[in-house]
Enzyme design. Structure first.
Site, PDB file in Angstrom:
ATOM      1  CB  THR A 203      -0.843   0.132   1.335  1.00  0.00           C
ATOM      2  OG1 THR A 203       0.303   0.108   2.441  1.00  0.00           O
ATOM      3  CG2 THR A 203      -1.721  -1.370   1.467  1.00  0.00           C
ATOM      4  CD  GLU A 353      -5.334  -1.803   1.437  1.00  0.00           C
ATOM      5  OE1 GLU A 353      -5.361  -1.477   0.190  1.00  0.00           O
ATOM      6  OE2 GLU A 353      -4.830  -1.077   2.297  1.00  0.00           O
ATOM      7  CE  LYS A 470      -4.669   6.990  -5.808  1.00  0.00           C
ATOM      8  NZ  LYS A 470      -5.693   6.088  -6.050  1.00  0.00           N
ATOM      9  CD1 TRP A 475      -1.900   5.628  -2.660  1.00  0.00           C
ATOM     10  CD2 TRP A 475      -2.935   7.471  -2.189  1.00  0.00           C
ATOM     11  NE1 TRP A 475      -3.176   5.147  -2.398  1.00  0.00           N
ATOM     12  CE2 TRP A 475      -3.891   6.478  -2.283  1.00  0.00           C
ATOM     13  CE3 TRP A 475      -3.692   8.746  -2.087  1.00  0.00           C
ATOM     14  CZ2 TRP A 475      -5.003   6.593  -1.887  1.00  0.00           C
ATOM     15  CZ3 TRP A 475      -4.747   8.914  -1.635  1.00  0.00           C
ATOM     16  CH2 TRP A 475      -5.751   7.662  -1.739  1.00  0.00           C
TER      17      TRP A 475
HETATM   18  P1  AMP Z   1      -4.564   2.164  -4.185  1.00  0.00           P
HETATM   19  O1  AMP Z   1      -4.679   1.099  -2.877  1.00  0.00           O
HETATM   20  O2  AMP Z   1      -3.298   2.910  -4.312  1.00  0.00           O
HETATM   21  O3  AMP Z   1      -5.133   1.645  -5.437  1.00  0.00           O
HETATM   22  O4  AMP Z   1      -5.495   3.328  -3.755  1.00  0.00           O
HETATM   23  C1  AMP Z   1      -6.850   2.973  -3.509  1.00  0.00           C
HETATM   24  C2  AMP Z   1      -7.661   4.119  -2.990  1.00  0.00           C
HETATM   25  O5  AMP Z   1      -8.026   5.031  -4.434  1.00  0.00           O
HETATM   26  C3  AMP Z   1      -9.244   4.063  -2.827  1.00  0.00           C
HETATM   27  O6  AMP Z   1      -9.497   3.683  -1.219  1.00  0.00           O
HETATM   28  C4  AMP Z   1      -9.835   5.201  -2.954  1.00  0.00           C
HETATM   29  O7  AMP Z   1      -9.607   6.213  -2.022  1.00  0.00           O
HETATM   30  C5  AMP Z   1      -9.140   5.733  -4.430  1.00  0.00           C
HETATM   31  N1  AMP Z   1      -9.729   5.230  -5.674  1.00  0.00           N
HETATM   32  C6  AMP Z   1      -9.817   4.330  -6.260  1.00  0.00           C
HETATM   33  N2  AMP Z   1     -10.614   4.022  -7.118  1.00  0.00           N
HETATM   34  C7  AMP Z   1     -11.323   5.474  -7.155  1.00  0.00           C
HETATM   35  C8  AMP Z   1     -12.645   5.825  -8.154  1.00  0.00           C
HETATM   36  N3  AMP Z   1     -13.096   5.339  -8.796  1.00  0.00           N
HETATM   37  N4  AMP Z   1     -13.019   6.975  -7.543  1.00  0.00           N
HETATM   38  C9  AMP Z   1     -12.503   7.670  -6.342  1.00  0.00           C
HETATM   39  N5  AMP Z   1     -11.375   7.207  -5.470  1.00  0.00           N
HETATM   40  C10 AMP Z   1     -10.875   6.165  -5.935  1.00  0.00           C
END
Ligand code: AMP
Length: 578
Positions: A203, A353, A470, A475
């Site tokens: 993560t 996750e 983001k 991130w």
């Molecule tokens: P990651 O683990 O780096 O893929 O980030 C996951 C996070 O990205 C999620 O918990 C959301 O906060 C954000 N995220 C992913 N897809 C979307 C989406 N379609 N719209 C808004 N936020 C998203």
């Protein structure tokens, strides 16, 4: 009426007569080897540099048959090197046929494919390699410059293999193509337990260090099966799929596995993800499905608009959907693609996750795609794919209880909880236990997102409970930057918040409280101060000095208030990713 069935208690339920065949990545490898061997795999590779030093792309063409053969050779080669079941083999690589070989060969031998984010600072890469206890690192030649630093910082790495030629040979480093070619493709698959780890991703780290998630063979197979159907990502053998989302980011949303399972042709654009190269590849390879974060689509939209205005529009008539996720796809972007170019964004949500696919915003029967209601629904993150469950939970109560389940009325916001066969049940080494909880006898994962869910099941992300930033789908940890800034002699307090940016969605803004009597350091000075410790694209584009940062009851910065205070702030859309 017939007599009721006797309800004499039985010792145990009656087991089925069905086979219990383990679900493993070996199945995917065997399908491309035996069924789809002549389907193409196209990769944009760096052929050289132009006079200005910019990389020049060249398309490399191979087939699933060749990929399968080389994946099996890789499995034999790694076995000969001493890699055993359960060993972690890291990759630091762009999207390409070689990376696909690793995706298939490493898990099929029972080892664990650990894809590492190429955009991290070398110190973070080293931290992750050490934490994962990787034994072997396979690194793209583009990042070969990092090898001395990684080698010095990671004593547990026993071998380093470089993909592609390097200008000068590097001592003690193996060449990937030679390594693979030196071994037979006659590989005896070991028996695997479907629950053992196939792949690993970290993560991005919320409050401190990133955490490892281990995907099982079973979760990989089930995720691939769930991602392919029509009302998910709609991938079949006749498709040509270009995953622009990096292969280090949640297994490129599982697409390399999904495509191989069903026999879809795959196109990789490597490090060439700018609007022009993306548009050119979409047209040249007649891509039907592509996937990326909103920033990528913003670049593509600009190029499509430019080409249209110039009277030389791209021919993208075969392109059915552009999967968008990682950050919220703005409704304006969805409308712009549809109205100006007749192209459909397919909005999906997920996270490291959740392997990642959780929801897809496919419209319900009776709602027109091109209507206000249709656009509004597409801007939501969508409904769950089969086998994924979502729930909303209120904040924990004052006694520290878990909170209460909230209604799905489209208005009530709550902590988004997820469960399913491809949702993490824990983190590697048992870290981050508080993200997992049992409610009503079921295990749930707290996503850290704040969402609503409406009566038809459409989930809508409202905010993140975390304060990460983001930028371009990746991130940036505000906490890390704050901690570093607060080490500057003139800075008493620092909060780093996300501000909207037309190109990268979000960019970091540093908000500073100065030490009494100190004069404000300028942007260049703060950049130079942070530069040795962070990737360049992490550094705040701007700073604001304030008298005080609002602090909440538990002593934490109230970032939401700060974001409100700087709500009019806009990034310039000019920051560079390098
Ligand atoms: P990651 O683990 O780096 O893929 O980030 C996951 C996070 O990205 C999620 O918990 C959301 O906060 C954000 N995220 C992913 N897809 C979307 C989406 N379609 N719209 C808004 N936020 C998203």
């Amino acid at each position: 009426m017939s007599a009721p069935v006797s309800s004499t208690p039985r010792a145990r339920p009656l087991l089925s007569t069905m086979m219990d065949v383990p679900l493993t990545v070996q199945t995917i490898l065997e399908r491309i080897r035996t069924l789809y061997f002549d389907r193409e795999v196209v990769s944009l590779m760096v052929a050289g540099r132009d006079e200005a030093g910019n990389p020049v792309p060249e398309a490399h063409r191979s087939t699933y048959g060749e990929v399968a053969e080389r994946a099996l050779r890789l499995a034999n080669a790694l076995t000969a090197l001493g890699v055993q079941q359960g060993d972690r083999v890291a990759t630091l690589a762009v999207n390409s046929y070689r990376h696909l070989e690793c995706y298939l060969g490493i898990p099929s031998m029972g080892a664990v494919l650990h894809t590492v984010n190429i955009r991290l600072h070398p110190d973070q890469v080293a931290w992750i390699l050490n934490h994962a206890e990787d034994r072997v690192l396979i690194v793209e030649n583009l990042f070969a410059g990092l090898i001395p630093a990684i080698r010095a910082a990671c004593p547990g790495l026993e071998a380093i293999i470089v993909m592609g030629p390097t200008p000068t040979p590097i001592d003690g480093v193996l060449d990937y193509d030679t390594f693979v070619a030196g071994h037979s493709s006659d590989f005896a698959y070991p028996d695997l337990d479907e629950r053992q780890a196939a792949a690993m991703c970290y993560t991005s780290g919320t409050t401190g260090n990133p955490k490892g998630v281990l995907y099982s063979h079973r979760s990989t197979l089930l995720h691939s099966l769930a991602a392919a159907p029509k009302d998910a990502l709609d991938v079949g053998e006749r498709d040509t799929v270009m995953a622009i989302v990096p292969m280090f980011h949640v297994n490129a949303w599982g697409l390399p596995y999904t495509c191989a399972l069903v026999g879809a042709k795959q196109v990789f654009c490597g490090m060439f993800s700018d609007g022009k190269n993306v548009a050119r590849m979409l047209e040249q390879e007649q891509v039907t499905i592509t996937a990326g974060v909103p920033t990528i689509w913003m670049g593509l939209l600009g190029e499509l608009d430019r080409a249209q205005t110039a009277g030389t529009p791209y021919d993208l008539h075969r392109l059915n959907s552009l999967v968008v996720g990682g950050s919220a796809a703005p409704e304006a972007q969805i409308r712009a693609f549809q109205t100006r170019h007749g192209l459909k964004l397919n909005h999906a949500w997920g996270m490291t996750e959740t392997h990642p696919l959780g929801t897809v915003s496919v419209l319900p029967v009776g709602v027109d795609l091109i209507s206000d209601e249709g656009y509004a629904l597409q801007a939501k993150q969508g409904r769950t794919v089969p086998l994924i469950e979502l729930a909303l939970l209120s904040d924990s109560d004052e006694q520290g209880g878990a909170g209460e389940l909230l209604p799905h009325d489209g208005k009530t916001m709550g902590r988004l909880m997820a469960r399913g066969p491809w949702v993490a049940a824990s983190y590697y080494k048992g870290e981050g236990q508080s993200n997992f909880m049992t409610l009503g006898g079921k295990l749930w994962f707290d996503t850290g997102d704040i969402a609503t869910i409406d009566a038809r099941g459409y989930m809508h992300i409202q905010d993140r409970s975390k304060d990460l930033i983001k930028s371009g789908g990746e991130w940036i940890s505000s906490v890390d930057l704050e901690n570093a800034l607060m080490a500057h002699p003139a800075v008493a307090q620092a909060a780093v918040i996300a501000v909207p940016d037309p190109k990268w969605d979000e960019r970091p803004l540093g908000v500073l409280v100065l030490v009494a009597g100190a004069s404000a350091p300028d942007h260049a000075e703060l950049t130079a101060f942070l530069a040795p410790r962070f990737a360049k694209w992490w550094l705040p584009d701007a700073y604001e000095v304030v008298a005080a940062i609002p602090i909440g009851a538990t002593g934490k910065f109230l970032k939401r208030e700060l974001r409100d205070q700087f709500t009019a702030y806009q990034g310039a859309g000019t920051a560079s990713r390098d």
